[in-house]
Design a protein around this motif. Structure first.
Motif, short mmCIF file in Angstrom:
data_model
loop_
_atom_site.label_atom_id
_atom_site.label_comp_id
_atom_site.label_asym_id
_atom_site.label_seq_id
_atom_site.Cartn_x
_atom_site.Cartn_y
_atom_site.Cartn_z
N ARG A 13 2.81 -0.46 4.35
CA ARG A 13 2.63 0.94 3.93
C ARG A 13 3.99 1.64 3.92
NH1 ARG A 13 -2.32 2.60 7.95
NH2 ARG A 13 -4.06 1.65 6.80
N THR B 244 -1.10 -4.62 9.64
CA THR B 244 -0.67 -3.54 8.75
C THR B 244 0.53 -2.84 9.37
OG1 THR B 244 -2.91 -3.17 7.92
CG2 THR B 244 -1.36 -1.35 7.70
N SER C 123 0.85 -1.18 0.00
CA SER C 123 0.00 0.00 0.00
C SER C 123 0.89 1.24 0.00
CB SER C 123 -0.94 -0.04 1.21
OG SER C 123 -1.85 1.03 1.20
N GLU D 31 -7.17 -2.18 1.12
CA GLU D 31 -6.84 -2.61 2.48
C GLU D 31 -8.10 -3.07 3.22
OE1 GLU D 31 -3.14 0.49 3.41
OE2 GLU D 31 -4.92 0.46 4.67
N LYS D 32 -9.17 -2.30 3.12
CA LYS D 32 -10.41 -2.63 3.82
C LYS D 32 -11.04 -3.90 3.27
CE LYS D 32 -12.26 1.56 3.37
NZ LYS D 32 -13.20 2.71 3.54
N ASP E 34 -4.49 5.84 5.08
CA ASP E 34 -5.60 5.96 6.03
C ASP E 34 -5.88 7.41 6.45
OD1 ASP E 34 -3.15 6.14 7.30
OD2 ASP E 34 -3.82 5.13 9.13
N ARG E 35 -5.27 8.37 5.74
CA ARG E 35 -5.46 9.77 6.14
C ARG E 35 -6.63 10.45 5.43
NH1 ARG E 35 0.82 11.87 5.95
NH2 ARG E 35 1.70 10.21 7.26
N HIS E 36 -7.38 9.70 4.65
CA HIS E 36 -8.59 10.21 3.99
C HIS E 36 -8.29 11.38 3.06
CE1 HIS E 36 -10.62 7.59 6.80
NE2 HIS E 36 -10.10 8.26 7.81
N LYS F 144 -6.75 6.67 -2.11
CA LYS F 144 -8.11 6.16 -1.87
C LYS F 144 -8.24 4.72 -2.33
CE LYS F 144 -11.47 9.00 -2.98
NZ LYS F 144 -12.23 9.98 -3.82
N ARG G 242 -6.44 2.37 0.08
CA ARG G 242 -7.17 2.21 1.33
C ARG G 242 -8.38 1.30 1.16
NH1 ARG G 242 -7.28 0.89 6.24
NH2 ARG G 242 -8.86 1.88 7.54
N GLU G 243 -9.10 1.44 0.06
CA GLU G 243 -10.26 0.58 -0.17
C GLU G 243 -9.83 -0.88 -0.34
OE1 GLU G 243 -13.43 1.41 0.21
OE2 GLU G 243 -12.59 3.33 0.84
#
Length: 273
Positions: free
Chosen positions: A142, A198, A107, A128-129, A112-114, A122, A125-126
């Motif tokens: 990361r 992570t 990643s 990762e989820k 994860d800082r939006h 983005k 992060r998606e």
């Protein structure tokens, strides 16, 4: 057997070489127009495919025990949604169906800082989820900025003495060796403590951006000059490009985020990797 996507990129190539040197069986996912003779000569099995095609991904993952996802938009053609997001979703689902034992996803630090303006962040992060929701054993790495990304700037500095710097000179980055990152990615599949976790991955010190040309001065034994542009100048350029090509203007959002923020790791977290 390991499957490595992005196998002909800077990081992926190092991961494949690391695995081959350890005597592991490796399947390297590559495009037909990529350069792969060096890793093929090391013993990697070359799989010619297209990450934008689900059937290609499903064929590549047969008889694979471990997957290391190291691909990205720049080296694979296609857009962020196709390569950084959907290709990884398809890869995760194919790995789950085929009984893969461990999935390593590369990643980016800050995913994860939006950052709404950064498509790559983005997408990472998606993914990762999605990986965390799946029953697939995984490790997410990361990394901060790659040391290998400085090679172009170093060569330019060697010949011109100039170092372009956009944004705040005092922003810091925990630059990580690409060789170290490849080693960590390979070891993650065999370390129990890395399962379903992570990790931030960075170098031992956080360098200010204006310290990098000073290091180059010592390495090349020559005085240098920083060509500094404020982030507002980049914003103006991006706005102009966006008027001509809205898609290109949006894509520059990721670069803008990289230029405008710090990417540092807690030393205690780095020691755990």
């Amino acid at each position: 057997m390991f499957l490595v996507t992005g196998a002909t990129g800077d990081l992926g190539r190092r991961i494949v070489k690391n695995l081959c040197c350890r005597g592991e069986s490796v399947r390297a996912f590559a495009r037909l127009d990529a350069r792969y003779s060096d890793i093929e000569q090391l013993g990697a099995e070359i799989f010619i495919g297209d990450l934008r095609r689900r059937d290609s991904i499903e064929r590549s993952i047969r008889d694979v025990r471990y997957v290391i996802s190291a691909h990205g938009t720049n080296a694979n053609g296609g857009g962020v949604e196709e390569i950084d997001y959907q290709a990884n979703i398809d890869l995760i689902e194919a790995a789950q169906k085929s009984g893969v034992e461990h999935f390593v996803h590369i990643s980016v630090l800050g995913a994860d800082r939006h950052y709404d303006d950064a498509p790559v962040f983005k997408a990472k992060r998606e993914v990762e989820k999605h990986l965390a929701r799946s029953p697939l054993p995984y490790t997410v790495l990361r990394p901060a900025g790659y040391a290998s990304n400085l090679l172009f700037l170093a060569r330019n500095f060697e010949y011109t003495g100039l170092y372009p710097l956009i944004g705040r000179p005092d922003n810091r980055t925990s630059i990580v060796s690409t060789d170290d990152l490849s080693r960590i990615a390979v070891q993650a599949v065999t370390i129990p403590e890395a399962r379903n976790r992570t990790f931030a991955v960075g170098g031992p010190e956080s360098l200010r951006r204006d310290e990098i040309p000073r290091i180059f001065e010592k390495v090349f034994n020559r005085a240098g000059r920083i060509l500094h542009l404020p982030i507002e100048a980049f914003d103006a350029m991006r706005s102009f490009i966006g008027l001509i090509n809205p898609g290109a203007g949006r894509d520059l959002g990721t670069l803008r985020v990289l230029l405008a923020n710090e990417y540092t790791c807690d030393p205690h977290e780095v020691q755990k990797v």
